[in-house]
Design an enzyme around this catalytic site. Structure first.
Site, PDB file in Angstrom:
ATOM      1  CD  GLU A 289       2.742 -63.086 -10.863  1.00  0.00           C
ATOM      2  OE1 GLU A 289       1.650 -63.631 -10.814  1.00  0.00           O
ATOM      3  OE2 GLU A 289       3.750 -63.555 -10.323  1.00  0.00           O
TER       4      GLU A 289
ATOM      5  CG  ASN B 129       2.770 -70.251  -9.051  1.00  0.00           C
ATOM      6  OD1 ASN B 129       3.220 -71.372  -8.768  1.00  0.00           O
ATOM      7  ND2 ASN B 129       3.338 -69.132  -8.616  1.00  0.00           N
TER       8      ASN B 129
ATOM      9  CE  LYS C 141       1.808 -68.201  -5.183  1.00  0.00           C
ATOM     10  NZ  LYS C 141       1.983 -66.898  -4.549  1.00  0.00           N
TER      11      LYS C 141
ATOM     12  CD  GLU D   7       5.501 -66.614  -3.853  1.00  0.00           C
ATOM     13  OE1 GLU D   7       5.520 -67.786  -4.268  1.00  0.00           O
ATOM     14  OE2 GLU D   7       4.434 -65.971  -3.714  1.00  0.00           O
TER      15      GLU D   7
ATOM     16  N   GLY E 281      -3.287 -68.180  -5.315  1.00  0.00           N
ATOM     17  CA  GLY E 281      -4.244 -68.736  -4.361  1.00  0.00           C
ATOM     18  C   GLY E 281      -5.537 -69.270  -4.977  1.00  0.00           C
TER      19      GLY E 281
ATOM     20  CG  HIS F 236       6.658 -66.301  -8.662  1.00  0.00           C
ATOM     21  ND1 HIS F 236       6.615 -65.926  -7.342  1.00  0.00           N
ATOM     22  CD2 HIS F 236       5.375 -66.318  -9.089  1.00  0.00           C
ATOM     23  CE1 HIS F 236       5.355 -65.744  -6.985  1.00  0.00           C
ATOM     24  NE2 HIS F 236       4.576 -65.975  -8.029  1.00  0.00           N
TER      25      HIS F 236
HETATM   26  C1  PEP Z   1       1.364 -65.807  -8.024  1.00  0.00           C
HETATM   27  O1  PEP Z   1       1.839 -66.572  -7.220  1.00  0.00           O
HETATM   28  O2  PEP Z   1       1.909 -65.703  -9.145  1.00  0.00           O
HETATM   29  C2  PEP Z   1       0.193 -65.034  -7.655  1.00  0.00           C
HETATM   30  C3  PEP Z   1      -0.214 -64.097  -8.463  1.00  0.00           C
HETATM   31  O3  PEP Z   1      -0.407 -65.337  -6.448  1.00  0.00           O
HETATM   32  P1  PEP Z   1      -1.843 -64.809  -5.915  1.00  0.00           P
HETATM   33  O4  PEP Z   1      -2.828 -64.989  -7.053  1.00  0.00           O
HETATM   34  O5  PEP Z   1      -2.154 -65.679  -4.746  1.00  0.00           O
HETATM   35  O6  PEP Z   1      -1.676 -63.379  -5.565  1.00  0.00           O
END
Ligand code: PEP
Length: 252
Positions: free
Chosen positions: A168, A9, A11, A98, A236, A96
């Site tokens: 998540e 992802n 983002k 966010e 990330g 998600h």
């Molecule tokens: C995500 O955005 O779905 C995620 C898991 O981010 P990160 O790996 O940066 O925690």
């Protein structure tokens, strides 16, 4: 035996030039590795069409990070499932954290989006997970159960045959603090049992449940070794080809 699925992802990162560079590096890194892992990249909308051209003739699949549930019309700033299909998307991330926290998406809105995605032939990557406060109050299972029951309301097993669930925990996203393999497995197992109750054992056994939240090359193997963890949704660490590839390799 479920095939592991690793999705990146991106983002709101990468303009068109840096998208091209990153995709070419991922392609180079995966070339001739012949891994038995499904790899999905989810760039921002503006890079989807170019990404689709670049990944042609590779096993890499394309996903979007969001969509609206209507197919067209006066919805300024939104993108429809048909538009995503037309630029080669096979997957779409929905719900998600966010989107839930910053853009106030409810379980009901996410449910509409999942219905629309499956009706248009897109495969949803449906994200769920509890906040730190909810975990500390002992509400993790309750929160996850509500997100699943409301997010998947009125959807049949057949409509959900291509569903992926991404667990998540919100406290692990972008924080560098991942759930331990045991913490993640406990919730994944709960999700599979819940899906067995709502649908069937056969469906639950086939369902891909990814873990997401600070997955890195250093922790991915131990997470992937858990019996109910079928891959990762990576934020990330997918922005650098070498770390994304190491995570994909660890899923093998
Ligand atoms: C995500 O955005 O779905 C995620 C898991 O981010 P990160 O790996 O940066 O925690």
């Amino acid at each position: 035996m479920r095939t592991k699925v690793v999705a990146g992802n991106w983002k709101m990162n990468n303009d068109i030039n840096s998208s091209v560079t990153l995709i070419n590096e991922i392609k180079k890194g995966l070339n001739q590795k012949n891994l038995n892992v499904e790899v999905i990249i989810c760039p921002p909308f503006t890079s989807l069409e170019t990404a689709n051209v670049l990944i042609k003739d590779t096993p890499i699949k394309l996903g979007a990070q969001n969509m609206y549930f209507e197919t067209s019309g006066a919805f300024t700033g939104e993108i429809s499932p048909l538009m995503l299909k037309s630029v080669g998307c096979e997957y779409v991330i929905l719900g998600h954290s966010e989107r839930r926290t910053i853009f106030l998406e409810s379980n009901q809105l996410i449910n509409k989006k999942i219905k629309s995605a499956v009706a248009s032939g897109l495969k949803p990557i449906f994200c769920i997970g509890e906040t730190l406060e909810e975990r500390e109050k002992g509400e993790t299972f309750k929160v996850v159960e509500t997100q699943i029951r409301e997010g998947l309301a009125d959807l049949t097993e057949d409509e959900l045959k291509n569903l992926i669930i991404a667990y998540e925990p919100v406290w692990a996203i972008g924080t560098g603090r991942n759930a331990t393999p045991e913490q993640a497995e406990e919730v994944h197992k709960f999700i599979r049992e819940l899906i067995t109750q709502i649908y069937s054992k056969e469906f639950a056994e086939k369902l891909i449940i990814q873990y997401g939240g600070s997955v890195k090359p250093e922790n991915s193997k131990d997470l992937m070794l858990q019996p109910d963890i079928d891959g990762a949704l990576v934020g990330g660490a997918c922005l650098k080809a070498d770390s994304f590839i190491k995570i994909i390799e660890s899923a093998q």
